[in-house]
Design a protein around this motif. Structure first.
Motif, PDB file in Angstrom:
ATOM      1  N   ASN A  26       0.732  -1.165   0.094  1.00  0.00           N
ATOM      2  CA  ASN A  26      -0.058   0.002   0.064  1.00  0.00           C
ATOM      3  C   ASN A  26       1.035   1.132  -0.210  1.00  0.00           C
ATOM      4  OD1 ASN A  26      -1.557   2.230   0.971  1.00  0.00           O
ATOM      5  ND2 ASN A  26      -3.253   0.434   1.199  1.00  0.00           N
ATOM      6  N   LYS A 363     -10.248   0.164   2.985  1.00  0.00           N
ATOM      7  CA  LYS A 363     -11.116  -0.398   2.493  1.00  0.00           C
ATOM      8  C   LYS A 363     -10.689  -2.108   2.730  1.00  0.00           C
ATOM      9  CE  LYS A 363     -13.152   2.721  -0.872  1.00  0.00           C
ATOM     10  NZ  LYS A 363     -13.519   2.868  -2.280  1.00  0.00           N
ATOM     11  N   LYS A 364      -9.486  -2.339   2.633  1.00  0.00           N
ATOM     12  CA  LYS A 364      -9.192  -3.703   2.572  1.00  0.00           C
ATOM     13  C   LYS A 364      -8.518  -3.936   3.966  1.00  0.00           C
ATOM     14  CE  LYS A 364      -8.107  -3.921  -2.545  1.00  0.00           C
ATOM     15  NZ  LYS A 364      -7.129  -4.642  -3.485  1.00  0.00           N
ATOM     16  N   ALA A 367      -8.769  -7.980   5.052  1.00  0.00           N
ATOM     17  CA  ALA A 367      -7.980  -8.879   4.550  1.00  0.00           C
ATOM     18  C   ALA A 367      -6.756  -8.815   5.150  1.00  0.00           C
ATOM     19  CB  ALA A 367      -7.787  -8.633   3.060  1.00  0.00           C
ATOM     20  N   TYR A 368      -6.258  -7.566   5.688  1.00  0.00           N
ATOM     21  CA  TYR A 368      -5.048  -7.402   6.415  1.00  0.00           C
ATOM     22  C   TYR A 368      -5.175  -7.930   7.630  1.00  0.00           C
ATOM     23  CZ  TYR A 368      -1.106  -4.894   8.488  1.00  0.00           C
ATOM     24  OH  TYR A 368       0.055  -4.708   8.921  1.00  0.00           O
TER      25      TYR A 368
END
Length: 403
Positions: A26, A363-364, A367-368
């Motif tokens: 990121n 937003k993710k 998942a992280y």
């Protein structure tokens, strides 16, 4: 088997455990983390080490000695005192050369006072009376000049008088000063000799220039740029540096603070006195009823017949308070390590902040979180059951070997 188990636990003490890192692709968070790192390094180098000199050990327990000496002469001519010449032994109080001293610039004298009976001052409220009953014999007049004799002194029956007292007569004059009498006071000079020592480093120094020129102190005057080690100051220059004219305080007096600061960098050999001046008897630039400085003192003498007399002086002038403070610093490996460790610890805060961004603000983030935190469905009972099964298997294997 118990021995093997304890042996395994003992040797596990020498295992090295390291953290597992996850690389998050990121760019925004990566840029944020690098910017935070640059800020931390800038803080460590610029603020901690350059500005605050965090690599130094400091000593603020400064030991100081101040000696003062004034010079200058002025002449006064009054009705009460006549023609007088004022030297330092006359206008400096106390004359011993201390860090707090008073310089007379104006005065009122009540000469030839003698113990006896006289009327109390009409300005003393407790001394007013209508008849003798208001003046109880032996009673001390509050804020007055003596004890009541029992008589009320009035001009007539309809007027208010004052009690007769026993004290030093005639009583003090209470006139308001109109102009200064020691007109040359602003040209007086004050010699401030300051010795300092920082005991932690065994370092000592003086504010007087070390020179072999014996005439230096007779001709120099303090100047921030030309003569920073000249300890002789003109009184008029001191009040000017405090932001006032000497004429603002020579009639009713005042109070001036002289601060001597020693900020010593012993690694560079940089240790010089810096002087600051301020007026203490006013609040801001506003004059109040408390502005000014005055007090009373007396001079006693006897006449040819052995009778005791005194002259009462109400003196106005400038009170000087000399205050010394400072610190010294020198390189210390311990201070350097502490400052460096404290600064580097902030890098951990940057990683913690970036983790919060990845976990909850993008937003993710879910998942992280799944990659960062690994869950286990095994419970304690299952673990114990597996351990028991493992031990049983070890026992069975041992029995088979014996057979």
């Amino acid at each position: 088997m118990a021995g093997s188990f304890c042996k395994g636990r003992f040797f596990s003490l020498f295992d090295y455990k390291t953290e597992k890192y996850i690389v998050a692709k990121n760019k925004k968070v990566g840029v944020l983390y690098r910017l935070f790192q640059l800020f931390v390094f800038g803080y460590i180098i610029g603020w901690v080490f350059i500005s605050k000199k965090g690599y130094q050990e400091t000593d603020e327990a400064i030991q100081s000695s101040v000696i003062t000496k004034l010079k200058g002469v002025s002449i006064t001519n009054t009705t009460e005192s006549g023609l007088l010449v004022w030297g330092p032994e006359d206008y400096v109080i106390p004359p011993q050369g201390e860090a707090v001293l008073f310089v007379v610039t104006n005065f009122f004298e009540t000469p030839n006072q003698k113990l006896g009976y006289c009327a109390e001052s009409p300005k003393v409220l407790d001394g007013h009376c209508r008849d003798d009953k208001d003046c109880k014999k032996g009673k001390m007049v509050v804020a007055g000049h003596g004890g009541m004799s029992g008589r009320c002194l009035r001009k007539d029956e309809n007027s208010t008088g004052t009690c007769e007292i026993y004290g030093w007569c005639p009583i003090e004059k209470t006139n308001r000063p109109q102009r200064p009498l020691l007109t040359n006071a602003e040209n007086f000079t004050i010699y401030i000799k300051n010795f300092i020592k920082f005991p932690k480093f065994g370092f000592s120094k003086s504010n007087v220039l070390q020179t072999t020129d014996e005439s230096y102190l007779r001709k120099c005057r303090y100047n921030e740029e030309l003569h920073p080690y000249c300890p002789i100051f003109r009184l008029g220059d001191i009040t000017r540096r405090a932001g006032f004219k000497f004429q603002d305080m020579d009639t009713f007096g005042g109070s001036i603070g002289i601060m001597i600061e020693w900020d010593c960098d012993l690694d560079k050999g940089d240790c010089h006195p810096r002087y600051y001046f301020t007026r203490l008897d006013i609040s801001g630039c506003n004059k109040t009823l408390t502005t000014g400085f005055n007090f009373r003192h007396t001079r006693y003498f006897k006449n040819a017949a052995g009778e005791s007399y005194r002259s009462l002086f109400k003196v106005y002038g400038v009170r000087f308070n000399i205050m010394v403070y400072g610190k010294a610093g020198a390189f210390s490996i311990v201070s350097t390590a502490i400052s460096l460790a404290g600064g580097l610890a902030l890098l951990g805060a940057g990683a913690f902040f970036c983790d919060l961004v990845l976990l909850y603000l993008i937003k993710k983030g879910e998942a992280y979180r799944e990659r960062k935190f690994e869950g286990s469905s095994l419970n304690l009972n299952q673990t114990n059951k597996q351990k028991s099964t493992h031990e049983d298997n070890c026992v069975e294997d041992g029995e088979e070997r014996e057979e």
